[in-house]
Design a protein around this motif. Structure first.
Motif, PDB file in Angstrom:
ATOM      1  N   VAL A 172      41.976  62.769  73.732  1.00 44.34           N
ATOM      2  CA  VAL A 172      41.836  63.204  75.117  1.00 44.34           C
ATOM      3  C   VAL A 172      42.112  64.700  75.180  1.00 44.34           C
ATOM      4  CG1 VAL A 172      42.610  62.887  77.492  1.00 44.34           C
ATOM      5  CG2 VAL A 172      42.582  60.935  75.913  1.00 44.34           C
ATOM      6  N   LEU A 173      41.089  65.478  75.543  1.00 40.65           N
ATOM      7  CA  LEU A 173      41.200  66.925  75.634  1.00 40.65           C
ATOM      8  C   LEU A 173      40.975  67.365  77.073  1.00 40.65           C
ATOM      9  CD1 LEU A 173      39.048  67.782  72.469  1.00 40.65           C
ATOM     10  CD2 LEU A 173      41.522  67.436  72.574  1.00 40.65           C
ATOM     11  N   ASP A 174      41.301  68.598  77.355  1.00 39.97           N
ATOM     12  CA  ASP A 174      41.103  69.111  78.706  1.00 39.97           C
ATOM     13  C   ASP A 174      40.381  70.449  78.628  1.00 39.97           C
ATOM     14  OD1 ASP A 174      43.274  71.454  79.126  1.00 39.97           O
ATOM     15  OD2 ASP A 174      44.138  69.869  77.876  1.00 39.97           O
ATOM     16  N   PRO A 175      39.773  70.895  79.703  1.00 36.39           N
ATOM     17  CA  PRO A 175      38.976  72.128  79.659  1.00 36.39           C
ATOM     18  C   PRO A 175      39.761  73.367  79.282  1.00 36.39           C
ATOM     19  CG  PRO A 175      38.452  70.844  81.620  1.00 36.39           C
ATOM     20  CD  PRO A 175      39.650  70.202  80.995  1.00 36.39           C
ATOM     21  N   GLN A 176      41.076  73.376  79.518  1.00 33.03           N
ATOM     22  CA  GLN A 176      41.869  74.561  79.210  1.00 33.03           C
ATOM     23  C   GLN A 176      42.193  74.677  77.724  1.00 33.03           C
ATOM     24  OE1 GLN A 176      42.677  72.530  81.966  1.00 33.03           O
ATOM     25  NE2 GLN A 176      41.521  73.994  83.227  1.00 33.03           N
ATOM     26  N   LYS A 177      42.472  73.534  77.074  1.00 36.72           N
ATOM     27  CA  LYS A 177      42.949  73.588  75.686  1.00 36.72           C
ATOM     28  C   LYS A 177      42.060  72.804  74.726  1.00 36.72           C
ATOM     29  CE  LYS A 177      47.160  72.102  76.465  1.00 36.72           C
ATOM     30  NZ  LYS A 177      48.569  71.757  76.200  1.00 36.72           N
ATOM     31  N   TYR A 178      40.800  72.594  75.103  1.00 39.07           N
ATOM     32  CA  TYR A 178      39.943  71.777  74.233  1.00 39.07           C
ATOM     33  C   TYR A 178      39.678  72.428  72.884  1.00 39.07           C
ATOM     34  CZ  TYR A 178      35.850  74.727  75.221  1.00 39.07           C
ATOM     35  OH  TYR A 178      34.960  75.773  75.302  1.00 39.07           O
ATOM     36  N   ALA A 179      39.812  73.769  72.813  1.00 42.04           N
ATOM     37  CA  ALA A 179      39.549  74.478  71.556  1.00 42.04           C
ATOM     38  C   ALA A 179      40.824  74.859  70.829  1.00 42.04           C
ATOM     39  CB  ALA A 179      38.715  75.723  71.833  1.00 42.04           C
ATOM     40  N   ASP A 180      41.956  74.298  71.271  1.00 39.88           N
ATOM     41  CA  ASP A 180      43.247  74.624  70.641  1.00 39.88           C
ATOM     42  C   ASP A 180      43.182  74.336  69.133  1.00 39.88           C
ATOM     43  OD1 ASP A 180      45.833  75.011  69.850  1.00 39.88           O
ATOM     44  OD2 ASP A 180      46.737  73.693  71.339  1.00 39.88           O
ATOM     45  N   ALA A 181      43.398  75.375  68.306  1.00 37.92           N
ATOM     46  CA  ALA A 181      43.267  75.232  66.851  1.00 37.92           C
ATOM     47  C   ALA A 181      44.251  74.219  66.299  1.00 37.92           C
ATOM     48  CB  ALA A 181      43.480  76.588  66.178  1.00 37.92           C
ATOM     49  N   ALA A 182      45.453  74.152  66.859  1.00 34.44           N
ATOM     50  CA  ALA A 182      46.459  73.215  66.353  1.00 34.44           C
ATOM     51  C   ALA A 182      45.992  71.774  66.515  1.00 34.44           C
ATOM     52  CB  ALA A 182      47.790  73.434  67.067  1.00 34.44           C
ATOM     53  N   VAL A 183      45.368  71.469  67.668  1.00 36.08           N
ATOM     54  CA  VAL A 183      44.879  70.113  67.910  1.00 36.08           C
ATOM     55  C   VAL A 183      43.820  69.736  66.885  1.00 36.08           C
ATOM     56  CG1 VAL A 183      43.621  68.642  69.536  1.00 36.08           C
ATOM     57  CG2 VAL A 183      45.394  70.215  70.374  1.00 36.08           C
ATOM     58  N   HIS A 184      42.888  70.633  66.654  1.00 39.09           N
ATOM     59  CA  HIS A 184      41.771  70.330  65.750  1.00 39.09           C
ATOM     60  C   HIS A 184      42.207  70.348  64.288  1.00 39.09           C
ATOM     61  CE1 HIS A 184      38.521  70.381  68.760  1.00 39.09           C
ATOM     62  NE2 HIS A 184      39.308  71.248  69.409  1.00 39.09           N
ATOM     63  N   HIS A 185      42.988  71.349  63.894  1.00 35.84           N
ATOM     64  CA  HIS A 185      43.363  71.504  62.493  1.00 35.84           C
ATOM     65  C   HIS A 185      44.375  70.450  62.051  1.00 35.84           C
ATOM     66  CE1 HIS A 185      45.426  73.258  58.971  1.00 35.84           C
ATOM     67  NE2 HIS A 185      44.233  73.755  58.694  1.00 35.84           N
ATOM     68  N   ASP A 186      45.335  70.108  62.924  1.00 33.09           N
ATOM     69  CA  ASP A 186      46.422  69.207  62.527  1.00 33.09           C
ATOM     70  C   ASP A 186      46.089  67.740  62.730  1.00 33.09           C
ATOM     71  OD1 ASP A 186      47.844  71.451  61.920  1.00 33.09           O
ATOM     72  OD2 ASP A 186      49.032  71.461  63.765  1.00 33.09           O
ATOM     73  N   PHE A 187      45.147  67.420  63.637  1.00 31.24           N
ATOM     74  CA  PHE A 187      44.922  66.017  63.954  1.00 31.24           C
ATOM     75  C   PHE A 187      43.465  65.586  63.788  1.00 31.24           C
ATOM     76  CE2 PHE A 187      48.912  66.944  66.025  1.00 31.24           C
ATOM     77  CZ  PHE A 187      49.666  65.800  65.790  1.00 31.24           C
ATOM     78  N   ILE A 188      42.545  66.246  64.482  1.00 30.95           N
ATOM     79  CA  ILE A 188      41.158  65.768  64.465  1.00 30.95           C
ATOM     80  C   ILE A 188      40.507  65.991  63.109  1.00 30.95           C
ATOM     81  CG2 ILE A 188      38.884  66.028  65.493  1.00 30.95           C
ATOM     82  CD1 ILE A 188      40.215  66.737  68.107  1.00 30.95           C
TER      83      ILE A 188
END
Length: 546
Positions: A172-188
């Motif tokens: 679940v992402l939101d328009p403000q932080k959908y490109a957050d590198a930590a979210v993508h690099h550490d989890f997705i």
């Protein structure tokens, strides 16, 4: 039951799990401790999940702080069972919404989810076409999880742990932080191989203007593809307005009614760790060392162990023995003065215990030991060329594992090789007889001449000695006897050199064969076994990757 028959009754997932287990066992001590531990963890997790309810599909909502994860959870469930508040973090422990309670408790106990809400109205998969039927998505366990970027470490640990256990991942992402590198690099990104059981939801799209939505969704899709997700399933929703919620419900219902999410999740886990064990790239099977490489190794080790010295000794010993047997009888004693090199090397004894027999070759010096070690290392490096570094190291280790015993084994092999040290040649007795006959002839002629000289000196009168072509017979006997002995000596010397060279070639062949047997057992065999192990490992990885 044969392996082929047993494999025919196993599911594709079971075959891949068996292949991963085989690869992990084959890679023991050759894989990094982290990779090996991760592989065993996947196998243990798969074994545990497969013993629990196969009628339930666990779907987890994962999101960062402020993504509206709990609000979205309530919107999908249709009830306000998850706490929603302005303070963060809202969710500190996982909450389960359950459709179909029977058999769910052991599964939730394994997940360590204690907050459980049993629901009555399951999601329904809409019917397709006029004659289609509506399906109930019973057996669904929907989890609202703590934020994976929470400042509270325990919350992050819970989210990380359950990301490795649930059957379906909903980011679940939101328009403000959908490109957050930590979210993508550490989890997705680490779970990008799980595309078959992954949904990505852009929540709060109501905060975007109509003309902003398409560019944001396109940007997010591009980021997800760079993360490694192929054809990511991306849905835009709003938990506040309800936009896209029914579409999300349908996606979840579709996954649940297919009853394959748990198997797909485990298959993705197996593929991910299998690629990790293979260092993330395709690894080719190795070929066993070529005959040329083996011959070069044998020749180098033979040289280092003194085979050339023994071959030279065989040649010299044969010549000495030939001279003793066929040389001019009056000079044969000279050959006894010269030491026999084979006897000095303890290679001319016939009464020896093969298990205890050793040569008297000089102990290998630094140069010889370095030559032997370099030959083994070069052989191992050639055999392991193209393999990952851990396998190169294991091949090198196997090649040198018995290095301490190699010099003694080679010496024993040389000592017990039959180099025909005491065997003569067929022509020796014949030449020896002729030599004695020539000596006897020469002595008889000399005695005859001596007798004639003595009789003449004493003034006796005797008939003259018979002559042949005007040459007195005793003189002829003396000259011919000496000449024949000398000529035979020269010819037998030439024959001895030729025979010695032939005997040396045969000895070299026998010695190289003996060295080859030792090298095969102590170096080549272990290297071949390690290469076969590597190839079995690669084959198992390929099967595990599917």
């Amino acid at each position: 039951m044969s392996r082929r028959r047993s494999e025919s009754v196993l599911s594709p997932l079971e075959l891949r799990l068996e292949a991963l287990k085989e690869a992990t066992e084959l890679g023991n001590e050759r894989l990094g401790s982290q990779e090996s531990a991760a592989s065993w963890a996947v196998l243990e997790r798969a074994a545990a999940r497969r013993t629990l309810s196969s009628e339930h599909t666990v779907v987890g909502f994962f999101g960062a702080t402020g993504s509206g994860k709990s609000s979205l959870f309530n919107a999908v469930v249709g009830e306000d069972i998850a706490r929603v508040a302005a303070t963060r973090p809202t969710t500190s422990r996982p909450l389960a919404g359950i459709w179909g309670a029977q058999g769910s408790d052991p599964l939730l106990d394994w997940l360590e989810v204690n907050d459980r809400r049993f629901l009555d109205s399951p999601l329904r998969l809409a019917k397709k076409g006029v004659f289609g039927s509506e399906k109930e998505a019973n057996g669904l366990i929907l989890l609202d999880l703590p934020d994976f970027d929470s400042k509270i470490l325990a919350n992050r640990e819970i989210a990380t742990k359950l990301a490795g256990q649930v059957d379906v991942l909903i980011w679940v992402l939101d328009p403000q932080k959908y490109a957050d590198a930590a979210v993508h690099h550490d989890f997705i990104k680490p779970l990008s191989a799980h595309g078959a059981v992954t949904l990505v939801v852009l929540n709060q799209i109501d905060k975007l203007r109509e003309e902003q939505r398409a560019p944001v969704m396109t940007s997010l899709r591009s980021i997800l593809e760079r993360d490694g997700l192929r054809n990511p399933r991306l849905i835009g929703v709003s938990a506040v307005t309800g936009e896209g919620i029914e579409g999300l419900r349908q996606e979840i219902a579709k996954v649940v009614t297919a009853r394959s999410a748990a198997s797909n999740r485990l298959a993705a886990d197996v593929a991910t760790i299998a690629y990790r064990l293979g260092e993330g790239h395709s690894v080719e099977e190795l070929k066993t060392p070529s005959d040329n490489a083996k011959r070069e190794l044998i020749q180098n080790l033979a040289t280092a162990s003194g085979v050339d010295t023994v071959v030279d000794a065989v040649r010299t010993s044969y010549r000495l023995d030939a001279h003793k047997k066929t040389g001019w009888p009056l000079t044969r004693w000279l050959s006894k003065i010269r030491p026999d090199p084979l006897r000095r090397l303890n290679l001319k004894s016939t009464d020896v215990n093969p298990k205890l027999n050793r040569t008297s070759l000089p102990a290998a010096g630094l140069a010889q030991r370095a030559q032997a070690d370099s030959a083994v290392r070069a052989f191992a490096d050639g055999a392991g060329a193209g393999a990952p570094e851990p396998w190169k190291a294991s091949i090198r280790r196997e090649a040198r594992r018995r290095g301490q015993e190699l010099p003694d084994r080679l010496d024993q092999a040389i000592a017990n090789t039959d180099v025909k040290a005491t065997k003569g040649s067929w022509w020796w007795p014949l030449v020896s007889v002729i030599q004695w006959i020539s000596l006897a002839t020469a002595l008889a002629g000399a005695l005859w001449l001596g007798a004639l000289a003595a009789v003449q000196y004493l003034q006796f009168s005797l008939p003259p000695a018979p002559k042949v072509e005007g040459i007195p017979v005793p003189t002829l006997m003396l000259i011919l006897g000496i000449l024949l002995g000398l000529v035979l000596g020269v010819l037998s010397g030439i024959a001895a050199r030729i025979g010695g060279s032939g005997r040396a070639r045969k000895a070299r062949k026998s010695l190289l064969s003996a060295v080859a047997s030792v090298v095969e057992e102590t170096v080549v065999g272990p290297v071949d076994a390690e290469i076969n192990r590597h190839n079995q490992f690669i084959g198992a990885l390929r099967r595990a990757r599917g």
